[in-house]
Motif scaffolding. Structure first.
Motif, mmCIF file in Angstrom:
data_model
loop_
_atom_site.group_PDB
_atom_site.id
_atom_site.type_symbol
_atom_site.label_atom_id
_atom_site.label_comp_id
_atom_site.label_asym_id
_atom_site.label_seq_id
_atom_site.Cartn_x
_atom_site.Cartn_y
_atom_site.Cartn_z
ATOM 1 N N ALA A 74 0.750 -1.265 -0.058
ATOM 2 C CA ALA A 74 -0.092 -0.013 -0.028
ATOM 3 C C ALA A 74 0.896 1.236 -0.135
ATOM 4 C CB ALA A 74 -0.889 -0.171 1.398
ATOM 5 N N ALA A 75 1.951 1.120 0.654
ATOM 6 C CA ALA A 75 2.870 2.344 0.897
ATOM 7 C C ALA A 75 3.633 2.516 -0.753
ATOM 8 C CB ALA A 75 3.997 2.284 1.880
ATOM 9 N N ILE A 76 4.090 1.507 -1.213
ATOM 10 C CA ILE A 76 4.576 1.621 -2.544
ATOM 11 C C ILE A 76 3.570 1.999 -3.543
ATOM 12 C CG2 ILE A 76 5.616 0.052 -4.530
ATOM 13 C CD1 ILE A 76 7.582 0.359 -2.360
ATOM 14 N N ALA A 77 2.357 1.866 -3.254
ATOM 15 C CA ALA A 77 1.345 2.023 -4.451
ATOM 16 C C ALA A 77 1.184 3.604 -4.496
ATOM 17 C CB ALA A 77 -0.017 1.573 -3.681
ATOM 18 N N SER A 78 1.752 4.286 -3.504
ATOM 19 C CA SER A 78 1.642 6.020 -3.433
ATOM 20 C C SER A 78 2.636 6.218 -4.460
ATOM 21 C CB SER A 78 1.708 6.476 -2.277
ATOM 22 O OG SER A 78 3.194 6.154 -1.497
ATOM 23 N N LEU A 79 3.631 5.542 -4.878
ATOM 24 C CA LEU A 79 4.792 5.922 -5.748
ATOM 25 C C LEU A 79 4.485 5.477 -7.265
ATOM 26 C CD1 LEU A 79 7.913 5.084 -3.684
ATOM 27 C CD2 LEU A 79 6.412 7.166 -3.701
ATOM 28 N N VAL A 80 3.334 4.621 -7.343
ATOM 29 C CA VAL A 80 3.084 3.980 -8.805
ATOM 30 C C VAL A 80 2.061 5.003 -9.606
ATOM 31 C CG1 VAL A 80 1.930 1.894 -9.845
ATOM 32 C CG2 VAL A 80 3.436 1.841 -7.826
ATOM 33 N N GLY A 83 -2.034 2.577 -14.267
ATOM 34 C CA GLY A 83 -1.474 1.944 -15.574
ATOM 35 C C GLY A 83 -0.098 1.319 -15.616
ATOM 36 N N SER A 84 0.750 1.648 -14.505
ATOM 37 C CA SER A 84 2.203 1.015 -14.605
ATOM 38 C C SER A 84 1.998 -0.262 -14.621
ATOM 39 C CB SER A 84 2.889 1.503 -13.332
ATOM 40 O OG SER A 84 3.008 3.003 -13.378
ATOM 41 N N LEU A 85 3.276 -0.879 -15.482
ATOM 42 C CA LEU A 85 3.288 -2.477 -15.170
ATOM 43 C C LEU A 85 4.471 -2.576 -14.335
ATOM 44 C CD1 LEU A 85 3.393 -3.168 -18.877
ATOM 45 C CD2 LEU A 85 1.453 -3.464 -17.364
ATOM 46 N N LEU A 86 4.246 -3.324 -13.193
ATOM 47 C CA LEU A 86 5.168 -3.615 -12.067
ATOM 48 C C LEU A 86 5.663 -5.133 -12.123
ATOM 49 C CD1 LEU A 86 3.196 -2.249 -8.949
ATOM 50 C CD2 LEU A 86 4.663 -0.880 -10.685
ATOM 51 N N ALA A 98 10.584 -22.250 1.169
ATOM 52 C CA ALA A 98 10.747 -22.193 2.747
ATOM 53 C C ALA A 98 9.797 -21.341 3.497
ATOM 54 C CB ALA A 98 12.150 -21.912 2.940
ATOM 55 N N ARG A 99 9.353 -20.214 2.985
ATOM 56 C CA ARG A 99 8.686 -19.036 3.520
ATOM 57 C C ARG A 99 7.220 -19.028 3.213
ATOM 58 N NH1 ARG A 99 12.399 -18.579 7.112
ATOM 59 N NH2 ARG A 99 14.094 -17.480 6.618
ATOM 60 N N GLY A 100 6.894 -20.096 2.179
ATOM 61 C CA GLY A 100 5.258 -20.191 1.406
ATOM 62 C C GLY A 100 4.944 -18.829 0.845
ATOM 63 N N ILE A 101 5.872 -17.893 0.672
ATOM 64 C CA ILE A 101 5.458 -16.726 0.000
ATOM 65 C C ILE A 101 6.599 -15.873 -0.474
ATOM 66 C CG2 ILE A 101 5.710 -15.293 2.252
ATOM 67 C CD1 ILE A 101 3.964 -13.196 1.582
ATOM 68 N N ASP A 102 6.586 -15.160 -1.552
ATOM 69 C CA ASP A 102 7.657 -14.372 -2.295
ATOM 70 C C ASP A 102 7.156 -12.939 -1.565
ATOM 71 O OD1 ASP A 102 9.283 -12.706 -3.544
ATOM 72 O OD2 ASP A 102 9.767 -14.141 -5.136
ATOM 73 N N GLY A 103 7.757 -12.301 -0.880
ATOM 74 C CA GLY A 103 7.328 -10.958 -0.223
ATOM 75 C C GLY A 103 7.267 -9.908 -1.200
ATOM 76 N N VAL A 104 8.353 -9.872 -1.924
ATOM 77 C CA VAL A 104 8.521 -8.810 -3.136
ATOM 78 C C VAL A 104 7.411 -9.077 -4.112
ATOM 79 C CG1 VAL A 104 9.673 -7.547 -4.632
ATOM 80 C CG2 VAL A 104 10.924 -8.320 -2.455
ATOM 81 N N VAL A 105 7.026 -10.151 -4.577
ATOM 82 C CA VAL A 105 6.001 -10.267 -5.525
ATOM 83 C C VAL A 105 4.495 -9.966 -4.672
ATOM 84 C CG1 VAL A 105 4.454 -12.026 -6.562
ATOM 85 C CG2 VAL A 105 7.182 -12.167 -6.562
ATOM 86 N N SER A 106 4.320 -10.193 -3.466
ATOM 87 C CA SER A 106 3.400 -9.845 -2.756
ATOM 88 C C SER A 106 3.193 -8.415 -2.668
ATOM 89 C CB SER A 106 3.368 -10.489 -1.281
ATOM 90 O OG SER A 106 1.847 -10.412 -0.724
ATOM 91 N N VAL A 107 4.087 -7.721 -2.247
ATOM 92 C CA VAL A 107 4.243 -6.105 -2.372
ATOM 93 C C VAL A 107 3.977 -5.735 -3.823
ATOM 94 C CG1 VAL A 107 5.746 -4.409 -2.067
ATOM 95 C CG2 VAL A 107 5.981 -5.878 -0.454
ATOM 96 N N ALA A 108 4.591 -6.251 -4.714
ATOM 97 C CA ALA A 108 4.343 -5.556 -6.138
ATOM 98 C C ALA A 108 2.734 -5.941 -6.392
ATOM 99 C CB ALA A 108 5.172 -6.008 -7.086
ATOM 100 N N ARG A 109 2.180 -7.013 -6.124
ATOM 101 C CA ARG A 109 0.698 -7.256 -6.492
ATOM 102 C C ARG A 109 -0.031 -6.504 -5.600
ATOM 103 N NH1 ARG A 109 1.237 -13.585 -6.267
ATOM 104 N NH2 ARG A 109 2.016 -14.163 -8.317
ATOM 105 N N THR A 110 0.161 -6.018 -4.677
ATOM 106 C CA THR A 110 -0.736 -5.185 -3.639
ATOM 107 C C THR A 110 -0.667 -3.813 -4.237
ATOM 108 O OG1 THR A 110 -0.456 -6.505 -1.803
ATOM 109 C CG2 THR A 110 -1.085 -4.501 -1.319
ATOM 110 N N ALA A 111 0.275 -3.465 -4.534
ATOM 111 C CA ALA A 111 0.722 -2.017 -5.198
ATOM 112 C C ALA A 111 0.195 -1.743 -6.555
ATOM 113 C CB ALA A 111 2.107 -1.682 -5.199
ATOM 114 N N ALA A 112 0.249 -2.975 -7.227
ATOM 115 C CA ALA A 112 -0.449 -2.736 -8.540
ATOM 116 C C ALA A 112 -1.988 -2.625 -8.440
ATOM 117 C CB ALA A 112 -0.100 -4.011 -9.367
#
Ligand SMILES: [Zn+2]
Length: 217
Positions: A74-80, A83-86, A98-112
């Motif tokens: 959500a915080a990164i979204a304020s910089l997007v 129509g941007s492609l992240l 091991a983690r069950g999640i890719d944190g950065v992918v999750s951040v990018a999906r939420t921001a987009a």
């Protein structure tokens, strides 16, 4: 149901200050303008410096905390721009398992999702381990770790998303992989940036208006 039971027994806490609540509390999110850093061929915008609360946030993200990924997205979204492609910088397959999640992918999906853009998870980290625990010299030498097999980027301008920018090598490598696939990187958005030497010269942070910096490349 199971989730809410866990919340009662182990209530969620801010990853930085341990205040009750999910992700990162408002008091710990940077209140200042984003930091701009110019890499060799890429402008990078960061929510804040890689220290204190933002360092804690990045480490919690690497440890797989989904609530932290949502707040940072959500915080990164304020910089997007709408129509941007992240394009997220992926972790290794082993770490994702091991983690069950890719944190950065999750951040990018939420921001987009919030900013009205799209997330293209098209990069693959193909060799070596993660940057964590590596010396600065090892990180600088780790070229060619990313691959983009997708044709979906041909002719498109994209924005890279990562958790932390230290030497800038990872982002430059990803930009190279995207260009090899026919795309172009407009800029990179990161949670935090380590303000120190980049490539032998000071990584002069620019705290002025970032849109002005973006037009200089
Ligand atoms: Zn906090």
């Amino acid at each position: 149901m199971w989730r809410s039971f866990l919340d009662v027994v182990f209530p969620a806490q801010c990853a930085a200050c341990n205040a009750l609540g999910r992700g990162i509390c408002n008091a710990c999110l940077p209140a200042t303008a984003p930091i701009c850093v110019r890499l060799k061929r890429l402008n990078v915008l960061a929510l804040g410096p890689y220290e204190g609360a933002m360092r804690a946030a990045v480490l919690a993200l690497k440890d797989g905390r989904r609530d932290v990924a949502q707040v940072l997205g959500a915080a990164i979204a304020s910089l997007v721009r709408s129509g941007s492609l992240l394009v997220p910088v992926p972790t290794t397959a082993a770490r994702r398992r091991a983690r069950g999640i890719d944190g950065v992918v999750s951040v990018a999906r939420t921001a987009a999702h919030i900013a009205g853009g799209e997330c293209f998870d098209v990069l693959e980290q193909c060799a070596g381990d993660t940057q964590r625990g590596r010396s600065r010299a090892q990180r600088m030498a780790a070229h060619g770790r990313f691959r983009c097999d997708s044709n979906a980027l041909a002719g498109l301008a994209v924005t890279l998303v990562d958790d932390v920018c230290t030497t800038g090598t990872t982002l430059e490598d990803c930009a190279e992989a995207i260009e090899a696939a026919g795309g172009r990187v407009e800029c990179a958005l990161v949670v935090a940036v380590a303000l120190r030497e980049t490539d032998g010269r000071p990584a002069a942070p620019n705290t002025g208006p970032w849109w002005r910096l973006r037009t200089t490349s």
